[in-house]
Design a protein around this motif. Sequence first.
Motif: not given
Length: 278
Positions: A12-19, A41-44, A82-88, A137-141
């Motif tokens: 709870s409270g965690k945000t997951i990015l899933l490719t 956050v789903l990427l496909g 990915l950069k949009q995801v990081v901003r949001r 990994t580069q962008v989200i990391g």
Amino acid sequence: MTNNTAKKLDLSGKTILLTGATGFFGRHFAQGFLEAGAKVVLLGRSLKLAAQVRELQRQYGKSRAVGFRVDFYARAKFAKVLKQVVRRFKIDVLVNNAFDFSSRTGFNTPKGKLENALYEQWQAAFESGIYWAVLTTQVIGSQMRKRKTGSIINISSMYGIVAPNPDLYKGTTKFNPPSYSVVKAGLLALTRYTATFWAEDGVRCNSISPGAFSNLESVTANSVAPQDPFLRRLREKILLGVTGHPRDLLGALLFLASDGSSYMTGQNIVIDGGWTII
């Protein structure tokens, strides 16, 4: 289980990015995370992503599931998303699950065999099996390192550890190309490297290596019919006598995503019904 232990395993409270969110594993991963209390956050790449997100929003609430459809092969667009995801969002967990299971990477085609695999197939396998994970990994990391916290989970394969058995494929249209083993082994190396260099920044990186998980749920180029002799051969090689289901991966996945694994990094969890121990 103490309340403190239960709290560590709660997402709870965690945000997951899933490719790879629309794939065989991805669909179950997304639901498992949501059931554990996380936001996903789903990427496909698939056109099915929008319908998948709508259904998850219906079940778990509109704010709990967000989707971004993008062709991962379009590297500039992928990086932009990915950069949009990081901003949001503040991403707590990254799951690198995407891979192109198709003839483009040599699957289920004689053209993908070791003796005649094309450069383009090796290139596509490297891009989908390694570089997609590198880019995320580069962008989200970078965001995780600034926040001094984060968990990266790479989905590898037992074929990054052992070679496929050639007898499995005789007389069938199924074929597992050499490039798959190579890139999945490379993903394990990336896991160890990331864990080593980013530990001081509070970022953990681990991997999961599934065994034989046959897609019986939908008709795709990689699905297997229940009566397929290929499926019988698979089961004969597995100590537990059954092929896996994506649900069988959720325990390890949720553990690695949670604070319950806070002292674990650079490790690979093999979930294969005992295939690789003999």
